[in-house]
Design a protein around this motif. Structure first.
Motif, PDB file in Angstrom:
ATOM      1  N   ARG A   6       0.834  -1.212   0.000  1.00 23.27           N
ATOM      2  CA  ARG A   6       0.000   0.000   0.000  1.00 23.27           C
ATOM      3  C   ARG A   6       0.867   1.260   0.000  1.00 23.27           C
ATOM      4  O   ARG A   6       0.568   2.225  -0.701  1.00 23.27           O
ATOM      5  CB  ARG A   6      -0.928   0.007   1.200  1.00 23.27           C
ATOM      6  N   ALA A   7       1.936   1.251   0.781  1.00 26.32           N
ATOM      7  CA  ALA A   7       2.829   2.416   0.826  1.00 26.32           C
ATOM      8  C   ALA A   7       3.498   2.624  -0.520  1.00 26.32           C
ATOM      9  O   ALA A   7       3.626   3.759  -0.997  1.00 26.32           O
ATOM     10  CB  ALA A   7       3.872   2.227   1.925  1.00 26.32           C
ATOM     11  N   ALA A   8       3.919   1.545  -1.172  1.00 21.16           N
ATOM     12  CA  ALA A   8       4.550   1.651  -2.490  1.00 21.16           C
ATOM     13  C   ALA A   8       3.554   2.185  -3.517  1.00 21.16           C
ATOM     14  O   ALA A   8       3.905   3.016  -4.361  1.00 21.16           O
ATOM     15  CB  ALA A   8       5.096   0.298  -2.929  1.00 21.16           C
ATOM     16  N   ARG A   9       2.322   1.720  -3.451  1.00 18.86           N
ATOM     17  CA  ARG A   9       1.292   2.196  -4.388  1.00 18.86           C
ATOM     18  C   ARG A   9       0.993   3.676  -4.163  1.00 18.86           C
ATOM     19  O   ARG A   9       0.742   4.416  -5.105  1.00 18.86           O
ATOM     20  CB  ARG A   9       0.021   1.372  -4.235  1.00 18.86           C
ATOM     21  N   ALA A  10       1.034   4.114  -2.910  1.00 21.49           N
ATOM     22  CA  ALA A  10       0.770   5.521  -2.610  1.00 21.49           C
ATOM     23  C   ALA A  10       1.858   6.423  -3.183  1.00 21.49           C
ATOM     24  O   ALA A  10       1.594   7.561  -3.545  1.00 21.49           O
ATOM     25  CB  ALA A  10       0.647   5.725  -1.105  1.00 21.49           C
ATOM     26  N   ARG A  11       3.086   5.908  -3.272  1.00 24.86           N
ATOM     27  CA  ARG A  11       4.196   6.704  -3.820  1.00 24.86           C
ATOM     28  C   ARG A  11       4.207   6.706  -5.340  1.00 24.86           C
ATOM     29  O   ARG A  11       4.810   7.578  -5.958  1.00 24.86           O
ATOM     30  CB  ARG A  11       5.537   6.147  -3.321  1.00 24.86           C
ATOM     31  N   ALA A  12       3.558   5.742  -5.965  1.00 26.28           N
ATOM     32  CA  ALA A  12       3.577   5.624  -7.431  1.00 26.28           C
ATOM     33  C   ALA A  12       2.694   6.694  -8.065  1.00 26.28           C
ATOM     34  O   ALA A  12       1.695   7.130  -7.492  1.00 26.28           O
ATOM     35  CB  ALA A  12       3.098   4.238  -7.847  1.00 26.28           C
ATOM     36  N   LYS A  13       3.079   7.099  -9.279  1.00 29.90           N
ATOM     37  CA  LYS A  13       2.259   8.084  -9.982  1.00 29.90           C
ATOM     38  C   LYS A  13       1.013   7.399 -10.540  1.00 29.90           C
ATOM     39  O   LYS A  13       1.032   6.202 -10.842  1.00 29.90           O
ATOM     40  CB  LYS A  13       3.044   8.755 -11.105  1.00 29.90           C
ATOM     41  N   PRO A  14      -0.075   8.140 -10.676  1.00 28.11           N
ATOM     42  CA  PRO A  14      -1.311   7.551 -11.207  1.00 28.11           C
ATOM     43  C   PRO A  14      -1.122   7.068 -12.652  1.00 28.11           C
ATOM     44  O   PRO A  14      -0.320   7.624 -13.396  1.00 28.11           O
ATOM     45  CB  PRO A  14      -2.304   8.709 -11.163  1.00 28.11           C
ATOM     46  N   VAL A  15      -1.848   6.042 -13.014  1.00 33.92           N
ATOM     47  CA  VAL A  15      -1.790   5.483 -14.359  1.00 33.92           C
ATOM     48  C   VAL A  15      -3.018   5.957 -15.126  1.00 33.92           C
ATOM     49  O   VAL A  15      -4.136   5.930 -14.611  1.00 33.92           O
ATOM     50  CB  VAL A  15      -1.767   3.936 -14.296  1.00 33.92           C
ATOM     51  N   THR A  16      -2.808   6.373 -16.368  1.00 29.57           N
ATOM     52  CA  THR A  16      -3.924   6.850 -17.189  1.00 29.57           C
ATOM     53  C   THR A  16      -4.598   5.686 -17.904  1.00 29.57           C
ATOM     54  O   THR A  16      -4.015   4.606 -18.071  1.00 29.57           O
ATOM     55  CB  THR A  16      -3.438   7.858 -18.240  1.00 29.57           C
ATOM     56  N   THR A  17      -5.810   5.925 -18.350  1.00 28.40           N
ATOM     57  CA  THR A  17      -6.549   4.919 -19.115  1.00 28.40           C
ATOM     58  C   THR A  17      -5.802   4.569 -20.397  1.00 28.40           C
ATOM     59  O   THR A  17      -5.748   3.394 -20.795  1.00 28.40           O
ATOM     60  CB  THR A  17      -7.956   5.438 -19.458  1.00 28.40           C
ATOM     61  N   GLU A  18      -5.198   5.575 -21.024  1.00 29.13           N
ATOM     62  CA  GLU A  18      -4.450   5.346 -22.259  1.00 29.13           C
ATOM     63  C   GLU A  18      -3.270   4.398 -22.013  1.00 29.13           C
ATOM     64  O   GLU A  18      -2.984   3.523 -22.832  1.00 29.13           O
ATOM     65  CB  GLU A  18      -3.944   6.679 -22.839  1.00 29.13           C
ATOM     66  N   GLU A  19      -2.591   4.554 -20.877  1.00 29.16           N
ATOM     67  CA  GLU A  19      -1.468   3.670 -20.552  1.00 29.16           C
ATOM     68  C   GLU A  19      -1.951   2.231 -20.350  1.00 29.16           C
ATOM     69  O   GLU A  19      -1.313   1.286 -20.828  1.00 29.16           O
ATOM     70  CB  GLU A  19      -0.745   4.158 -19.300  1.00 29.16           C
ATOM     71  N   ILE A  20      -3.066   2.079 -19.665  1.00 26.65           N
ATOM     72  CA  ILE A  20      -3.606   0.733 -19.425  1.00 26.65           C
ATOM     73  C   ILE A  20      -3.966   0.074 -20.753  1.00 26.65           C
ATOM     74  O   ILE A  20      -3.649  -1.097 -20.986  1.00 26.65           O
ATOM     75  CB  ILE A  20      -4.833   0.793 -18.489  1.00 26.65           C
ATOM     76  N   LEU A  21      -4.628   0.815 -21.639  1.00 31.88           N
ATOM     77  CA  LEU A  21      -4.998   0.258 -22.952  1.00 31.88           C
ATOM     78  C   LEU A  21      -3.754  -0.092 -23.768  1.00 31.88           C
ATOM     79  O   LEU A  21      -3.725  -1.116 -24.452  1.00 31.88           O
ATOM     80  CB  LEU A  21      -5.891   1.242 -23.710  1.00 31.88           C
ATOM     81  N   ALA A  22      -2.716   0.745 -23.691  1.00 34.13           N
ATOM     82  CA  ALA A  22      -1.479   0.462 -24.419  1.00 34.13           C
ATOM     83  C   ALA A  22      -0.841  -0.818 -23.895  1.00 34.13           C
ATOM     84  O   ALA A  22      -0.354  -1.648 -24.659  1.00 34.13           O
ATOM     85  CB  ALA A  22      -0.508   1.636 -24.302  1.00 34.13           C
ATOM     86  N   TRP A  23      -0.835  -1.009 -22.570  1.00 29.84           N
ATOM     87  CA  TRP A  23      -0.262  -2.230 -21.994  1.00 29.84           C
ATOM     88  C   TRP A  23      -1.090  -3.444 -22.407  1.00 29.84           C
ATOM     89  O   TRP A  23      -0.547  -4.506 -22.694  1.00 29.84           O
ATOM     90  CB  TRP A  23      -0.235  -2.154 -20.478  1.00 29.84           C
ATOM     91  N   LYS A  24      -2.408  -3.271 -22.413  1.00 29.02           N
ATOM     92  CA  LYS A  24      -3.303  -4.379 -22.757  1.00 29.02           C
ATOM     93  C   LYS A  24      -3.032  -4.874 -24.177  1.00 29.02           C
ATOM     94  O   LYS A  24      -3.073  -6.059 -24.446  1.00 29.02           O
ATOM     95  CB  LYS A  24      -4.758  -3.917 -22.627  1.00 29.02           C
ATOM     96  N   HIS A  25      -2.743  -3.942 -25.080  1.00 29.75           N
ATOM     97  CA  HIS A  25      -2.560  -4.302 -26.479  1.00 29.75           C
ATOM     98  C   HIS A  25      -1.089  -4.436 -26.870  1.00 29.75           C
ATOM     99  O   HIS A  25      -0.787  -4.651 -28.042  1.00 29.75           O
ATOM    100  CB  HIS A  25      -3.254  -3.263 -27.386  1.00 29.75           C
ATOM    101  N   GLU A  26      -0.213  -4.312 -25.906  1.00 30.64           N
ATOM    102  CA  GLU A  26       1.228  -4.416 -26.188  1.00 30.64           C
ATOM    103  C   GLU A  26       1.561  -5.791 -26.775  1.00 30.64           C
ATOM    104  O   GLU A  26       1.179  -6.819 -26.248  1.00 30.64           O
ATOM    105  CB  GLU A  26       2.023  -4.193 -24.900  1.00 30.64           C
ATOM    106  N   GLY A  27       2.256  -5.784 -27.886  1.00 32.04           N
ATOM    107  CA  GLY A  27       2.663  -7.038 -28.507  1.00 32.04           C
ATOM    108  C   GLY A  27       1.641  -7.624 -29.459  1.00 32.04           C
ATOM    109  O   GLY A  27       1.896  -8.621 -30.117  1.00 32.04           O
ATOM    110  N   HIS A  28       0.447  -7.038 -29.508  1.00 30.25           N
ATOM    111  CA  HIS A  28      -0.557  -7.526 -30.444  1.00 30.25           C
ATOM    112  C   HIS A  28      -0.269  -7.019 -31.847  1.00 30.25           C
ATOM    113  O   HIS A  28       0.179  -5.906 -32.055  1.00 30.25           O
ATOM    114  CB  HIS A  28      -1.962  -7.042 -30.019  1.00 30.25           C
ATOM    115  N   ARG A  29      -0.566  -7.844 -32.825  1.00 29.89           N
ATOM    116  CA  ARG A  29      -0.435  -7.407 -34.215  1.00 29.89           C
ATOM    117  C   ARG A  29      -1.820  -7.114 -34.758  1.00 29.89           C
ATOM    118  O   ARG A  29      -2.778  -7.833 -34.503  1.00 29.89           O
ATOM    119  CB  ARG A  29       0.207  -8.493 -35.055  1.00 29.89           C
ATOM    120  N   TYR A  30      -1.905  -6.071 -35.515  1.00 33.37           N
ATOM    121  CA  TYR A  30      -3.200  -5.694 -36.068  1.00 33.37           C
ATOM    122  C   TYR A  30      -3.195  -5.867 -37.558  1.00 33.37           C
ATOM    123  O   TYR A  30      -2.316  -5.754 -38.272  1.00 33.37           O
ATOM    124  CB  TYR A  30      -3.535  -4.231 -35.731  1.00 33.37           C
TER     125      TYR A  30
END
Length: 80
Positions: A56-80
């Motif tokens: 919890r302490a480590a998460r509190a120190r981390a910067k917030p993650v944007t929706t765009e970053e989450i979507l980019a990670w989700k699709h990382e490595g996928h071929r279109y």
């Protein structure tokens, strides 16, 4: 939470200070205004509560993650 006590107080109230450390507090012992020692709990490998608090302490120190970053990670490595 951290509390600071002088050497004489630490000697007089050592058992109480150790109980606070067991409850998760840190105790700084000072000589005058100079801190000289820190009492902190020794984490056991099976101490799940302490581990959860560390995460919890480590998460509190981390910067917030944007929706765009989450979507980019989700699709990382996928071929279109």
């Amino acid at each position: 939470m951290t509390i600071t006590v002088k050497v004489a107080e630490a000697k007089t109230h050592l058992s109480e200070l150790l109980a606070k450390v067991e409850a998760g507090e840190e105790v700084i012992i000072s000589r005058g205004n100079d801190p000289i020692a820190k009492l902190s709990r020794i984490r056991k490998d099976t101490d799940l509560t302490a581990l959860i608090e560390e995460v919890r302490a480590a998460r509190a120190r981390a910067k917030p993650v944007t929706t765009e970053e989450i979507l980019a990670w989700k699709h990382e490595g996928h071929r279109y």
